[in-house]
Design an enzyme around this catalytic site. Structure first.
Site, PDB file in Angstrom:
ATOM      1  N   HIS A 124      26.168-114.779  44.367  1.00  0.00           N
ATOM      2  CA  HIS A 124      25.260-113.116  43.896  1.00  0.00           C
ATOM      3  C   HIS A 124      24.066-113.975  43.553  1.00  0.00           C
ATOM      4  CE1 HIS A 124      29.497-112.588  43.828  1.00  0.00           C
ATOM      5  NE2 HIS A 124      29.194-111.405  44.349  1.00  0.00           N
TER       6      HIS A 124
ATOM      7  N   ASP B 120      24.606-115.136  40.154  1.00  0.00           N
ATOM      8  CA  ASP B 120      25.300-116.132  40.024  1.00  0.00           C
ATOM      9  C   ASP B 120      24.499-117.808  39.904  1.00  0.00           C
ATOM     10  OD1 ASP B 120      27.880-114.710  41.001  1.00  0.00           O
ATOM     11  OD2 ASP B 120      27.746-115.480  42.565  1.00  0.00           O
TER      12      ASP B 120
HETATM   13  C1  XLS Z   1      35.663-109.017  45.032  1.00  0.00           C
HETATM   14  C2  XLS Z   1      34.439-109.504  46.511  1.00  0.00           C
HETATM   15  C3  XLS Z   1      33.176-110.506  45.854  1.00  0.00           C
HETATM   16  C4  XLS Z   1      32.405-110.288  47.124  1.00  0.00           C
HETATM   17  C5  XLS Z   1      31.421-110.610  46.801  1.00  0.00           C
HETATM   18  O1  XLS Z   1      36.591-109.014  45.693  1.00  0.00           O
HETATM   19  O2  XLS Z   1      35.968-110.496  47.026  1.00  0.00           O
HETATM   20  O3  XLS Z   1      33.508-111.521  45.766  1.00  0.00           O
HETATM   21  O4  XLS Z   1      32.935-111.325  48.009  1.00  0.00           O
HETATM   22  O5  XLS Z   1      30.667-109.691  46.199  1.00  0.00           O
END
Ligand code: XLS
Ligand code: NI
Ligand code: NI
Length: 446
Positions: free
Chosen positions: A103, A106
């Site tokens: 992200h 991140d």
């Molecule tokens: C949350 C999601 C998230 C996505 C990315 O439950 O899995 O981690 O994969 O935003």
């Protein structure tokens, strides 16, 4: 390489199923050819940044437990982001994983303004590009964190305030630019806050139109900048909201068709999201493939007893084999892959726990690939399935589909049935025999 993971000095090697070295692969042999591709090419595995490097190991009741020195609030955020990135790439390289996912927030601190957020991200994208170049690790996908900041508490695209929509759009533009710059294979949108808590204050019809508009703008922008990756929606039925609009593959397909995006957007299916929506992982893959929107996978597992997204590392060869089987039936991944959207348990506080967790997940997928490939190659399941429907290849089936002859209408079918002594006999579905067959492949495949 830096030296954060000092207890794992060397890259992880493949040692075969009989190895008892806990820091070796027993099934994942990157260059082993399975059918027409290597294991690495089939599986296209990725480590996710968020759970492994940003999450401190906190939960709703307790503080962080993990040893992640770059997470201190007293550190300079840009310097800490660089330290974290160096440790992340050290991990990717030692693990021998070909991809990672992130992200925006991140990898890059948000700062005090949008201008600062943009500048930070642009700067750190170049640091990331250098790590990628040096290590050869690629980007499976990028995504924007549109669910963390309080401004997004009532949604990003589906927010009642268009200024928040605009803020989210600007953030997504930045993240698509960086994903494009880094050669990302896909761009993901998970609608963490795109849903509702109560219908008493929610205009469903408006929110769906906003979401459709947002996704259309993402697709237009992708074409504007010449991004060749795939745009992916990530279905999840609920959590954090009570109800999320991207509920499951089939509802995503209906949504995409409604907004004319079914040829532009595919889905990123997460195992634990599938089970939360009341489906098997295999179902979600098969449904996406049937709708022509199978894109990528977030590999993990849930806990049958818990009703939330536990994001544990996959360890069931049976569960994953059935999913991989559907992926192979659909022709395998193109831009997609298996991203470990997985987190350690909060008590796994040793630095090398991250290795053990990923090695287990990668071995589970590698072994599942072998099982799935053997099942498909032998063709027994496919023959059985084909035979079950073979009537549809005959004249009556084609009349029905083409709307001609006996199949032209309910009336002509009525005439056909009335004028014959038709009395079709049911045939066995043979489910248990097929389940035993799958178990045989799991036992015997090496
Ligand atoms: C949350 C999601 C998230 C996505 C990315 O439950 O899995 O981690 O994969 O935003
Ligand atoms: Ni996910
Ligand atoms: Ni999840």
């Amino acid at each position: 390489m830096t030296d954060f993971f000092t207890t794992v000095p060397e890259p992880i090697q493949f040692e075969g199923p009989d190895s008892d070295n806990p820091l070796a692969f027993r099934w994942y042999d990157a260059n082993r050819v399975v059918g027409d591709k290597t294991m690495a090419e089939h599986l296209r595995m990725a480590v996710c940044y968020w759970h492994s490097f940003n999450w401190p190991g906190n939960d709703v009741f307790g503080d962080g437990t993990f040893d992640r020195p770059w997470l201190g609030s007293d550190l300079d955020p840009m310097a800490a982001a660089r330290t974290k990135m160096a440790a992340a790439f050290e991990f990717f390289e030692k693990l021998g994983i070909p991809y990672f996912c992130f992200h925006d927030h991140d990898v890059s601190p948000t700062g005090d303004s949008f201008a600062e957020e943009t500048a930070n991200f642009t700067e750190l994208a170049e640091v990331m590009a250098a790590h990628m170049q040096r290590s050869g690790v690629g980007l499976l996908w990028g995504t924007a964190r549109l669910f963390g900041h309080p401004r997004y508490m009532a949604g990003a695209a589906t927010n009642p305030d268009p200024e928040i929509y605009a803020r989210a759009a600007a953030q997504v533009k930045n993240c698509m630019d960086v994903t494009h710059r880094l050669g990302g294979q896909n761009y993901v949108l998970w609608g963490g806050r795109e849903g509702y808590e109560t219908l008493l204050n929610t205009d469903l019809a408006k929110e769906l139109d906003q979401l459709g508009r947002f996704l259309s703008q993402v697709v237009e922008y992708k074409h504007d900048i010449g991004f060749e990756g795939t745009i992916l929606l990530e279905p999840k039925p609920q959590e954090p909201t009570k109800h999320q609009y991207d509920y499951d593959s089939q509802s995503c397909f209906a949504f995409l068709q409604r907004y004319g995006l079914q040829d532009e957007v595919k889905v990123n299916i997460e195992v634990n999201h599938a089970t939360l929506s009341g489906h098997d992982f295999q179902h979600e893959i098969a449904m996406a493939a049937a709708c022509g929107i199978l894109g990528s996978v977030d590999a993990n597992r849930g806990d049958d007893r818990l009703g939330w997204d536990t994001d544990q590392f996959p360890n069931s060869v049976e569960e994953m084999s059935l999913g991989v089987y559907e992926i192979l039936r659909a022709g395998g991944f193109t831009t997609g892959g298996f991203n470990f959207d997985t987190k350690l348990r909060r008590m796994s506080i040793a630095r090398d726990d991250l290795f053990h967790a990923h090695i287990g997940g990668m071995d589970t997928l590698a072994r599942s690939l072998l099982v799935a490939h053997a099942m498909l190659e032998d063709g027994v399941l496919e023959q059985r399935r084909t035979r079950r429907y073979e009537g549809w290849d005959g004249p009556l089936g084609s009349d029905i589909h083409s709307g001609t002859g006996r199949g032209a209408s309910l009336g002509s079918l009525h005439d056909f049935v009335s004028g014959s002594d038709l009395d079709p006999a049911p045939t066995s579905g043979r489910q248990e025999e097929l389940e035993n067959l799958v178990n045989r492949y799991i036992e015997q495949t090496r």
